[in-house]
Design a protein around this motif. Sequence first.
Motif, PDB file in Angstrom:
ATOM      1  N   ASP A 114     -10.426   2.972   9.228  1.00  0.00           N
ATOM      2  CA  ASP A 114      -9.091   3.227   8.682  1.00  0.00           C
ATOM      3  C   ASP A 114      -9.106   3.405   7.163  1.00  0.00           C
ATOM      4  O   ASP A 114      -8.116   3.857   6.580  1.00  0.00           O
ATOM      5  N   ILE A 115     -10.194   3.048   6.499  1.00  0.00           N
ATOM      6  CA  ILE A 115     -10.250   3.105   5.034  1.00  0.00           C
ATOM      7  C   ILE A 115      -9.933   4.507   4.491  1.00  0.00           C
ATOM      8  O   ILE A 115      -9.148   4.642   3.538  1.00  0.00           O
ATOM      9  N   PRO A 116     -10.496   5.593   5.056  1.00  0.00           N
ATOM     10  CA  PRO A 116     -10.137   6.918   4.531  1.00  0.00           C
ATOM     11  C   PRO A 116      -8.646   7.230   4.638  1.00  0.00           C
ATOM     12  O   PRO A 116      -8.100   7.964   3.795  1.00  0.00           O
ATOM     13  N   LEU A 117      -7.965   6.676   5.640  1.00  0.00           N
ATOM     14  CA  LEU A 117      -6.524   6.909   5.782  1.00  0.00           C
ATOM     15  C   LEU A 117      -5.758   6.247   4.642  1.00  0.00           C
ATOM     16  O   LEU A 117      -4.822   6.827   4.086  1.00  0.00           O
ATOM     17  N   PHE A 118      -6.151   5.023   4.290  1.00  0.00           N
ATOM     18  CA  PHE A 118      -5.528   4.352   3.142  1.00  0.00           C
ATOM     19  C   PHE A 118      -5.716   5.173   1.874  1.00  0.00           C
ATOM     20  O   PHE A 118      -4.765   5.406   1.115  1.00  0.00           O
ATOM     21  N   LEU A 119      -6.944   5.603   1.637  1.00  0.00           N
ATOM     22  CA  LEU A 119      -7.241   6.301   0.385  1.00  0.00           C
ATOM     23  C   LEU A 119      -6.577   7.671   0.327  1.00  0.00           C
ATOM     24  O   LEU A 119      -6.200   8.136  -0.761  1.00  0.00           O
ATOM     25  N   VAL A 129      -0.197   1.011   0.267  1.00  0.00           N
ATOM     26  CA  VAL A 129      -0.346   1.553   1.625  1.00  0.00           C
ATOM     27  C   VAL A 129      -0.640   0.386   2.544  1.00  0.00           C
ATOM     28  O   VAL A 129      -1.584  -0.378   2.319  1.00  0.00           O
ATOM     29  N   VAL A 130       0.181   0.246   3.579  1.00  0.00           N
ATOM     30  CA  VAL A 130       0.097  -0.901   4.476  1.00  0.00           C
ATOM     31  C   VAL A 130      -0.408  -0.446   5.836  1.00  0.00           C
ATOM     32  O   VAL A 130       0.109   0.521   6.401  1.00  0.00           O
ATOM     33  N   GLY A 131      -1.394  -1.136   6.364  1.00  0.00           N
ATOM     34  CA  GLY A 131      -1.817  -0.900   7.734  1.00  0.00           C
ATOM     35  C   GLY A 131      -0.860  -1.585   8.681  1.00  0.00           C
ATOM     36  O   GLY A 131      -0.604  -2.786   8.557  1.00  0.00           O
ATOM     37  N   LEU A 161      14.764 -10.799   4.135  1.00  0.00           N
ATOM     38  CA  LEU A 161      14.685 -10.094   2.857  1.00  0.00           C
ATOM     39  C   LEU A 161      15.378  -8.741   2.874  1.00  0.00           C
ATOM     40  O   LEU A 161      15.458  -8.072   1.845  1.00  0.00           O
ATOM     41  N   GLY A 162      15.867  -8.321   4.046  1.00  0.00           N
ATOM     42  CA  GLY A 162      16.511  -7.018   4.128  1.00  0.00           C
ATOM     43  C   GLY A 162      15.557  -5.874   3.872  1.00  0.00           C
ATOM     44  O   GLY A 162      15.943  -4.862   3.282  1.00  0.00           O
ATOM     45  N   LEU A 163      14.295  -6.035   4.302  1.00  0.00           N
ATOM     46  CA  LEU A 163      13.294  -4.996   4.064  1.00  0.00           C
ATOM     47  C   LEU A 163      13.467  -3.845   5.041  1.00  0.00           C
ATOM     48  O   LEU A 163      13.612  -4.052   6.242  1.00  0.00           O
ATOM     49  N   HIS A 164      13.419  -2.643   4.522  1.00  0.00           N
ATOM     50  CA  HIS A 164      13.523  -1.442   5.343  1.00  0.00           C
ATOM     51  C   HIS A 164      12.366  -0.506   4.989  1.00  0.00           C
ATOM     52  O   HIS A 164      11.943  -0.428   3.844  1.00  0.00           O
ATOM     53  N   GLY A 165      11.867   0.189   5.978  1.00  0.00           N
ATOM     54  CA  GLY A 165      10.833   1.181   5.723  1.00  0.00           C
ATOM     55  C   GLY A 165       9.424   0.640   5.822  1.00  0.00           C
ATOM     56  O   GLY A 165       8.471   1.417   5.822  1.00  0.00           O
ATOM     57  N   VAL A 166       9.261  -0.676   5.868  1.00  0.00           N
ATOM     58  CA  VAL A 166       7.950  -1.284   6.076  1.00  0.00           C
ATOM     59  C   VAL A 166       8.036  -2.154   7.316  1.00  0.00           C
ATOM     60  O   VAL A 166       8.822  -3.096   7.372  1.00  0.00           O
ATOM     61  N   THR A 167       7.240  -1.842   8.314  1.00  0.00           N
ATOM     62  CA  THR A 167       7.313  -2.558   9.586  1.00  0.00           C
ATOM     63  C   THR A 167       6.344  -3.717   9.674  1.00  0.00           C
ATOM     64  O   THR A 167       6.507  -4.604  10.506  1.00  0.00           O
ATOM     65  N   GLU A 168       5.310  -3.719   8.830  1.00  0.00           N
ATOM     66  CA  GLU A 168       4.216  -4.693   8.945  1.00  0.00           C
ATOM     67  C   GLU A 168       4.126  -5.528   7.671  1.00  0.00           C
ATOM     68  O   GLU A 168       3.798  -5.018   6.605  1.00  0.00           O
ATOM     69  N   ILE A 169       4.425  -6.812   7.807  1.00  0.00           N
ATOM     70  CA  ILE A 169       4.426  -7.718   6.653  1.00  0.00           C
ATOM     71  C   ILE A 169       3.254  -8.694   6.727  1.00  0.00           C
ATOM     72  O   ILE A 169       2.791  -9.196   5.707  1.00  0.00           O
ATOM     73  N   THR A 170       2.744  -8.962   7.919  1.00  0.00           N
ATOM     74  CA  THR A 170       1.867 -10.115   8.088  1.00  0.00           C
ATOM     75  C   THR A 170       0.389  -9.800   8.289  1.00  0.00           C
ATOM     76  O   THR A 170      -0.411 -10.732   8.422  1.00  0.00           O
ATOM     77  N   THR A 171      -0.003  -8.551   8.305  1.00  0.00           N
ATOM     78  CA  THR A 171      -1.435  -8.273   8.331  1.00  0.00           C
ATOM     79  C   THR A 171      -1.947  -8.059   6.913  1.00  0.00           C
ATOM     80  O   THR A 171      -1.209  -7.610   6.033  1.00  0.00           O
ATOM     81  N   SER A 172      -3.206  -8.396   6.681  1.00  0.00           N
ATOM     82  CA  SER A 172      -3.748  -8.321   5.321  1.00  0.00           C
ATOM     83  C   SER A 172      -4.635  -7.101   5.128  1.00  0.00           C
ATOM     84  O   SER A 172      -5.555  -7.125   4.310  1.00  0.00           O
ATOM     85  N   TYR A 173      -4.357  -6.019   5.830  1.00  0.00           N
ATOM     86  CA  TYR A 173      -5.101  -4.773   5.650  1.00  0.00           C
ATOM     87  C   TYR A 173      -4.230  -3.825   4.857  1.00  0.00           C
ATOM     88  O   TYR A 173      -3.292  -3.218   5.388  1.00  0.00           O
ATOM     89  N   GLU A 215       3.131   3.425   5.146  1.00  0.00           N
ATOM     90  CA  GLU A 215       2.299   2.759   6.149  1.00  0.00           C
ATOM     91  C   GLU A 215       1.415   3.766   6.854  1.00  0.00           C
ATOM     92  O   GLU A 215       1.740   4.953   6.924  1.00  0.00           O
ATOM     93  N   ILE A 216       0.298   3.263   7.372  1.00  0.00           N
ATOM     94  CA  ILE A 216      -0.546   4.060   8.251  1.00  0.00           C
ATOM     95  C   ILE A 216      -0.734   3.276   9.547  1.00  0.00           C
ATOM     96  O   ILE A 216      -0.675   2.040   9.539  1.00  0.00           O
ATOM     97  N   PRO A 217      -0.948   3.960  10.657  1.00  0.00           N
ATOM     98  CA  PRO A 217      -1.272   3.226  11.885  1.00  0.00           C
ATOM     99  C   PRO A 217      -2.653   2.606  11.754  1.00  0.00           C
ATOM    100  O   PRO A 217      -3.580   3.226  11.252  1.00  0.00           O
TER     101      PRO A 217
END
Length: 265
Positions: A114-119, A129-131, A161-173, A215-217
């Motif tokens: 997944d690293i190339p997708l982040f970059l 960029v959040v996985g 927190l009323g966060l919108h547009g980011v679905t993933e908060i708890t993974t550290s990738y 985000e990326i899958p």
Amino acid sequence: MTSSPPAPPRRAVVVTPTFDEKDNIADLIEAVLAEQAVVDAFEIHLLVADSHSADGTLEIVAALADQNPRVHLLDVQERGIGIGLFRGFQHAIDALDADVLIEMDADFQHNPEDIPLFLAKIAEGYDVVVGSRFVEGSVNRMPAHRKLLSVGANQTVRSALGLHGVTEITTSYRAFTKETFLKVDPATVPWQEKSFIFVPVFLVRLLETGARATEIPMTMHPRTQGYSKMVYWRYIRDILLFSARARLGMEPRATSAPGAGQGAA
């Protein structure tokens, strides 16, 4: 008229915190650096921020670092994944000239492919960029209880927190630029906490800087070797406490003076 030489690639440092990861670490280093073959705009380095393992992890990484200039070792001395990450980020910026930081676990739950997708997203101009396990194209092979915990924790924090547009908060990738990291006051992130609460809090602080985020899958695998350091009841408790404090306006905000990200945790 002569053309200008191409700009040198930006340096992306993958920071992985370790404690007793001798079964995984050599294979992880090889897999991460192999992604350089499909990345042109960035020079990929890997920094192992180790909490003074006694199982041989330090020795394995030190030997590989002697053989490859893109492998780096930081003996953090202090115990804890959060403080390992923070010290690693500091070292990557101050000693390794990192332009981009990638936060990644050492146990192969995160897929190096997944690293190339982040970059690619960083190259498009995104600051963070959040996985995510919750967007189309993601693959989550974690056991059912981990999936349930992830869904509950993400929904709790996002709602508080009323966060919108980011679905993933708890993974550290994640990947983020040096400039964005340096806008975060380290005193607002509980790096020393052992419950992993620093994972969602750090992302919240990055987003509070006004960073342009996407985000990326991601592909999430269960751990196949070693052991998990998570204490589930403590993590659930701290998620609920953080969310309640945030809803009541009792949590500090992220941004401080420029350069604050280099301060002590």
